[in-house]
Every structure is written in C-alpha cells, then in structure tokens.
Design an enzyme around this catalytic site. Structure first.
Site, PDB file in Angstrom:
ATOM      1  N   GLU A   1       0.818  -1.217   0.000  1.00 41.06           N
ATOM      2  CA  GLU A   1       0.000   0.000   0.000  1.00 41.06           C
ATOM      3  C   GLU A   1       0.856   1.272   0.000  1.00 41.06           C
ATOM      4  O   GLU A   1       0.529   2.271   0.644  1.00 41.06           O
ATOM      5  CB  GLU A   1      -0.966  -0.011   1.187  1.00 41.06           C
ATOM      6  CG  GLU A   1      -1.951  -1.169   1.113  1.00 41.06           C
ATOM      7  CD  GLU A   1      -3.019  -1.134   2.189  1.00 41.06           C
ATOM      8  OE1 GLU A   1      -2.899  -0.325   3.130  1.00 41.06           O
ATOM      9  OE2 GLU A   1      -3.988  -1.916   2.085  1.00 41.06           O
TER      10      GLU A   1
ATOM     11  N   GLU B   1     -13.602  -5.520 -14.211  1.00 39.59           N
ATOM     12  CA  GLU B   1     -13.307  -4.364 -15.065  1.00 39.59           C
ATOM     13  C   GLU B   1     -11.825  -4.307 -15.434  1.00 39.59           C
ATOM     14  O   GLU B   1     -11.474  -4.054 -16.593  1.00 39.59           O
ATOM     15  CB  GLU B   1     -13.714  -3.083 -14.338  1.00 39.59           C
ATOM     16  CG  GLU B   1     -13.413  -1.812 -15.115  1.00 39.59           C
ATOM     17  CD  GLU B   1     -13.739  -0.562 -14.319  1.00 39.59           C
ATOM     18  OE1 GLU B   1     -13.292   0.522 -14.725  1.00 39.59           O
ATOM     19  OE2 GLU B   1     -14.434  -0.667 -13.284  1.00 39.59           O
TER      20      GLU B   1
END
Length: 810
Positions: free
Chosen positions: A429, A517
């Site tokens: 992250e 997606e």
C-alpha cells in the site's frame, strides 16, 4: 499473457563442529549475552564493567518485557522501546589465526551499532535485514574478545504494527578459509522442469582474501532423501587475489521429485571448494525443484497443475513472545494453518526470519516475500487507536534513500533459494491515496475510491513508477527466476501513473469489485487478491473466476500493535487468536478451504445486536458454548464443507438442512435454549463424515493441561506449548471461565510466557500467572542445557491443579 518462472530453491543446514571436514564452521552465537536496558557511556569498550548486567540468551525482545501503558503509541501495541545494550565475551583458538571470522545477525531492531574489541564495525538502521561483519582484523586469537551491540528503538511511532526491540533473531559466528564462498554465494535455479528431467544451473561466488591467485575447484552434488547421489558437476577456475569469481555449474536430474504444497520434497545440495585437492570450504543446502507459471487468464500453475492460492497475511510477532519467536512456535502455527486448508502466506510487511522460510519449505507453503511498507515518503502511524484522532508521520522512509536498495538486495540474496518463496513484493500500500501520495486521476469519475480526492499539496504519485522501476531492476539483478509484485491500495491511481505496469503480477488490496473491469481493460495484467477481508463474497471472487488465482486474508493470526483504543493492545482481525485457538471465522474459512470433511456450530443470543467489527472483517457471531439463559432463543450457525448438516439437541433431531440452500455458506437454525448437548452431524450423500458438539458446562472445577511435546532437547532452545483449560467435573471446557492460573516449574526448564489471548488484558506479560480468557491460557516452556525430569504445575484457587511432566533429553 503468460509469465513462466522455473526454480530450484535452497536453504542452508549448519553442520555441527564434529561434522565439519573443512575450514568452514558455523555456530549459534545466541548464548550467554549480557544485557542492559537504557543508554550508557563506554559500553563498547573492552574494559567496561558489565558484571551487574543481566545475563540472557538471544533472540531477545526487550519491548515485550515492558509494561503496557496507554500513554505509549497504539501502533506499537502500547509497549515501550528505548535503547538496549548487549555484550558478549568469547574466545577464538590461537590455531585459527589464519582463518576468517565473521559475525552474522539475522535481525536487530533497530539502528544497531556493533563493536568488536572496541573497534566500531558499523550501523544498520533496518531491524529486519540480516547483516554480517568481518571480525578478523580485530580478533585476539587465543584470548578473550568482547563484542558489543547497541539497539536504538526510541522512535516508537516508526511502524504501523508492533516491531519488538533488540537482538530478536539468531546470531551466528562463522569461521572460513581465506578462500571461501561469499555470503549467500550459492544460487541454484532450474532452466527446465518436466516429470522426467530437470536441469539445474548453479552459480557459486568464491572470494579470495589472500595475496596470491587461488586455483580453485568447485564441486556440487545433489543427494535425495535416501542418501543417493543423483547428480554431480565439477568446474575449475582461478580466483585472483582480493577478488571474487563466479563458478557456473550444471546438473541434470533424471526423474526428479518435484516440490509442491501437498508434497514438499527436499533434496540435499552439497557445494565444496577445493585447493590442492583439499576441501577448504563447503555449504550443505536443502533443495526443492519446482516450476511455477502465472497466466493472466487462468491464474497460477504449480508443476503444470492449476491451483488456487488460499493464503493469509502474517505479521512477525507471536503475542507474549513478542518478535523473538522460536522456530518451534512458528512450526506449530504453520501446522495450525494447514488444518484450515491454507497453502500460501504473504509475509507482511517486511522480511521475516530465515527459519520461518525454512519451515515453509519443509511444510509446503508458497510465500510472498515482502520488503517494505513505505518508500521515500512516510505513512500515517496512529497514536491513540487505529483510525482515531492522533497520528504522526514517521518510519522507515528516513532510511530508504540511503539503505533501501541495499536492504532489498540483501533480502533477495538471503531468501532467493527457498522453494517456498514464489514472488518478491516491493511494497504494501505504498500507493494508499493521500497517505501520502496523490494524483489528479483521483478526481476522475472513473476512480472507484470516491473517498479519495486529489490533494495537490501531497507528493505526486507519478514518482511511484520511477522508484518501482529501480527496485525491480535491483531484484532482477539478483534473481531472474521470480516475478515481482506489490499490494496496491489504489489500483486505479497506480495504473494511471504507471506503477502497476512495472509489476509482473499485480496485487489488489480490498478491491475485489475492480477485478472484472480491470481484467477486461488490461487483459495482460496478472491479478490476485494480495490482501482481503473475510466475507464469503471475497472468496467467491477467487473461486468463481479463473483469472484470479488467490486471496490473502488479513490476517491469519492476531498480532500486537495497530491496536484499537486503549486497553485493546492487539489488532483483532486475525482468524486465529494469539494463543493459536480457532476463532469462529477460522472454522468458517476451513469450511471453504479444507478438503477434509469438517463441521462446526456456534450460538448467538438473538436478543443481542450482532456486532460486526468492520465490514471487511465480518467475524461470524457463532460462539462455541452452550450456556445461555432459560428460554433464550439462539441463532445456531453451522459451518461445513459437506452437503448437509443435521442438528440434534439432547439426541432429538432439529432437522437436516442442505448447504446449497444458504447463499452465504452458513446453515442456520433458531433454537430455544435447553441444557444438555447440541450436536451437528455433517454428511455427503447420506454418509456421516464430520461431527461437532457443544455441551453445557457446570461450575469451574479443575485445570486440564496438554503439552504438544513430552520430550525437549537440552539445548536451551527447544520449546513446548502447553494448552491449559478450565473444565467442570465432566471435563467440559468452561468457555466463560476467568480464573487466575499460576505456573510453577521444576527441573531444567523456564517459562517463556503465558498467553491468554485477551485483546484488552494489559497486565504485565512476563509474570508467571495470568487470568484465563475463554477458559484457557497457553504456557510456553523452554528447555535449559541439562537433561533430566521436569514438571510444570498449574494451579488456581478453588480448582483442582494439573501437572505436566516433561523429559529433557540430550
């Protein structure tokens, strides 16, 4: 897109002095250190008076020995840090004056500084990286030597989780010939793997620390478990004075036994260096042969077999043991994860101990080996509880510009031979939106993370691509055999700025909704869930889509730090508690991952609000006890991997229900409470394959205790785990008992710690007594150095005591 990586992997086995037939000798340097808590002037000097210092063995974590304090940072578990000093005296034989002497530290947290006989050797800021110093120029051969180590962990807000402090991993003293294999200088990789043949390419770096050329011979041989040599190769080359040379060898292995998660087969690789027909150096290594392939459409293939990675994230502490975790404890934890059906681990968010990877090699886990939680910019650290008001920006970023590349290179060199390590992760992250990086793309309507908007005052996320490019380059210089990954917090932003394009395999943290997606838009991108919550829908995103290979739950075990508000000292999102007990969520995960038939039932009072800690970490409110008020209606949740489950109360059937009828994979009943026994029977095609029982318990009556080992080696290192339960007169565990348990020992053993797994218990961790939580505690016992009989006595006021007998053996 397909990515193909072929491997041969290794880890070093240190032979005992009696086994050494050459000039290399590696010994544990863990025993008989002296320790002082706090800074002190002159402690590096040979003449310093340390007689009053405490004697101890390392690994040692001095933070875990401190007191919990709500005025300390929650990110570090409300535990202290500070400065600690270590000193050790040792002798080196006068006959060894022509040899090299090295000291290797597997981890010192942090800012370690080391002296030998008053001479300053250097500093290493990172606490997680192994490092080595050459002691030879300053060794007093035939006399006493003094090594001194200073650890400085005064900046307690340097990490988002508990780090520990001090020499918390093993130390080794290494003796070699002046012509020897360089540190981490053996690397083996396969160029092809089939069921009938494997070609193994081995590179051996030999360094010549003499003033004359060395006409060296390097020989490698591969030996199977039966002791049979299956392949051998020899090469000769000259190593110039004060230079090093790489010796390249090739082994052809017929009908190889392949390493896999179900059968982690390990060979022995022997490497010897010879001068004038005499062995002057050698390393013996355990080796696994495997092939792994990542496919953007089909996921992961291990030795040609398509598999799903059922993974957990693991932080490096173990509760009461802090960060100085013995290998036996890690082995127990890994075996516990095996019971779940787990086959993969993300080692978060820093390099773990090499012994941990040895165990993953042995037990059959695939590992993501992660390097950093931040790069050149700091991330938020919470002071008064996770996601609360007080926070600071501090951490490893201070050292990254000077040490980041060296730390990464050393990590790869140390770990590149482990069959368990399947990927290198260059960060966790790092791209968290606005913590710290930001980018105009966050304002796009296409950004799914609507909470994050562009903050121009923050560092530009475009910088992430350049840093990632440099880090990947460093990795590939040391190891071309594995892909590079990272756990992305904002896949959208990282894709826009080009960070994601630098990765071979792209990890998504908590972004399951983007899978479809992203796969459609970037069909060549290999995707997986690098960090996920526990909900069933997150697993279905893996199980139902071939192109998603895996998920890594946050987390496998609970861990210290990243704590909630005082007095909660731990992070509660693990599916297994600090003492190693399954929480209800672990049974639920077992019902999804395990191939072995299982069943579990738990109860919840329907008049109470069902708490959810956080949406992503949806712990199942299914408590494992059957003691409720008369007339209460209980929701019974059943977890199983079988087709159906039948519920019985005191022998009377309450009906059979089929799993196919429950979209959330949880079979439920609503049952009025009645004392007795609640039993669940799980079946497939009518055959009973698993059973689980809840029985009403009476008043606490006695202590029950079971040790995982009855025999401990007299080596000052072996550890037994004793599970202690409070039970009633019928031996039913009392889940609600909170009796205080006292531990007394006799014989050549010591108590390492008592863990009750209560996240809100801030009593001093290292006392020989503790209050039970959920009716149990776990006691860790370590052997000393003399054989004989020993016992552990467990008492509590008003309860019948228990005694565990142990044999301490040579």
């Amino acid at each position: 897109m397909k990515i193909l990586y072929l491997f041969i992997f290794t880890f070093i086995v240190h032979a005992s002095p009696a086994q050494q037939l050459n000039d290399r000798h590696t010994e544990f340097f863990n025993f008989d250190w002296k320790f002082h808590m706090g800074d002190t002037l002159g402690a590096e000097k040979v003449t310093f008076a340390d007689q009053s210092w405490r004697k101890l063995d390392v690994p040692h974590d001095y933070s875990i020995e401190g007191s919990f304090d709500q005025n300390l940072p929650s990110c570090n578990g409300y535990l202290p840090g500070g400065i600690g000093w270590y000193r050790k005296s040792f002798s080196v034989s006068a006959s060894g004056k022509d040899r090299k002497v090295f000291v290797r530290f597997d981890g010192v947290y942090k800012n370690s500084e080391v002296w030998i006989n008053g001479h300053y050797l250097g500093k290493r800021p990172s606490g997680y990286i192994a490092f080595e110093y050459d002691l030879t120029p300053w060794i007093r051969f035939g006399k006493e030597n003094i090594i001194a180590v200073k650890s400085d962990h005064t900046d307690l807000t340097d990490s988002g989780w508990y780090t520990g402090s001090g020499i918390f991993r093993n130390v080794h003293l290494i003796y070699t010939h002046p012509v020897h294999i360089r540190k981490w200088g053996v690397f083996a990789a396969t160029s092809k793997v089939t069921a009938t043949n494997a070609s193994m390419e081995i590179a051996v770096d030999v360094i010549n620390e003499t003033k004359i050329p060395a006409d060296a011979i390097v020989q490698v041989s591969l030996v199977d478990k039966a002791g049979k040599e299956v392949a051998k190769s020899t090469v000769k080359n000259v190593v110039q004075p004060e230079k090093e040379n790489k010796f390249n060898l090739l082994l052809d292995i017929k009908n190889p036994q392949l390493w896999c998660v179900e059968s982690p087969y390990l060979y022995t690789l022997r490497t010897v260096v010879m001068l004038n027909n005499r062995v002057i150096d050698s390393e013996t290594i355990l080796t696994g042969i495997r092939e792994i392939r990542f496919d953007a459409d089909k996921g992961v293939f291990l030795n040609g077999k398509n598999i799903k990675l059922k993974g957990v994230c693991l932080v490096h502490d173990a509760g009461v043991l802090g960060s100085a975790v013995p290998g036996e404890v890690w082995e127990g934890r890994l075996n516990t994860l095996k019971l779940l059906g787990c086959n993969a681990i993300r080692a978060c968010h820093n390099p773990h101990a090499s012994e941990f990877l040895d165990l993953c090699d042995k037990l059959g886990f695939l590992v993501i080996d992660e390097a950093y939680d931040e790069w050149e910019q700091p991330k938020t650290k919470w002071i008064d509880g996770w996601n609360q008001s007080k926070k600071v920006k501090n951490g490893y970023y201070r050292y990254f510009p000077e040490w980041g590349k060296q730390d990464l290179s050393d990590q790869v060199m140390r770990d590149r031979n482990h069959p368990s390590v399947m990927m290198w992760s260059i960060g966790n992250e790092i791209d968290f939106p606005n913590d710290p990086y930001s980018h105009p793309s966050l304002d796009s309507s296409a950004n799914p993370q609507t909470f994050a908007k562009y903050m121009p005052e923050n560092p530009d996320a475009s910088r992430l691509k350049d840093i990632a490019h440099e880090l990947v380059k460093i990795l590939k210089e040391s190891d071309m055999t594995r892909p590079v990954t990272a756990g992305l917090a904002s896949a959208y932003m990282s894709t826009q700025v080009g960070f994601a394009s630098e990765l071979d395999v792209t990890g998504y943290n908590y972004q399951e909704k983007l899978y479809a997606e992203s796969h459609k838009k970037y069909p060549k991108q290999v995707l997986y869930g690098s960090e996920t919550g526990h909900r069933y829908e997150y697993w279905k995103a893996v199980a139902d889509n071939d192109y998603i290979s895996s998920q890594f739950l946050w987390t496998g075990f609970e861990y210290l730090g990243e704590s909630f508000k005082w007095p909660q000292r731990t992070n509660p999102f693990g599916i297994i508690d600090l003492g190693g007990s399954f929480k209800p969520e672990a049974y639920f995960r077992q019902s999804l991952w395990s191939d072995k038939p299982m069943a579990y039932i738990g109860a919840w009072d329907t008049t109470m609000v069902e708490p959810t800690l956080f949406y992503l970490w949806d712990h199942k409110n299914a408590l494992p006890h059957w003691n409720w008020g008369k007339g209460k209606v209980l929701k019974i949740s059943g977890f199983t991997n079988c087709e159906e489950m039948e519920l019985f109360l005191n022998g009377k059937s309450l009906g059979t229900k089929k799993m196919i009828d429950f979209a959330d994979h949880v079979i439920t009943w609503y049952v009025p409470f009645e004392q007795g026994v609640l039993t669940a029977v799980a079946r497939i095609k009518g055959a009973e394959l698993a059973k689980y029982e809840l029985a009403t318990f009476g008043k606490p009556f006695k202590i029950s205790a079971v040790s995982d080992l009855q025999h401990l080696k007299a080596d000052r290192r072996d550890v037994a785990r004793i599970v202690v339960n409070v039970t009633d007169t019928k031996n039913v565990s009392h889940y609600l008992a909170e009796n205080r348990i006292y531990v007394e020992t006799q014989g050549n053993i010591r108590v390492l710690g008592i863990e009750n797994s209560n996240p809100a218990d801030t009593e001093h961790y290292k006392k020989n007594e503790h209050q039970a939580y959920h009716g149990r505690v776990v006691v860790y016992i370590q052997s000393l150095d003399k054989p004989g009989k020993a016992w552990v006595k467990l008492t509590s006021q008003g309860l019948q005591p228990a005694t565990v007998n142990l044999d301490i053996v040579k």
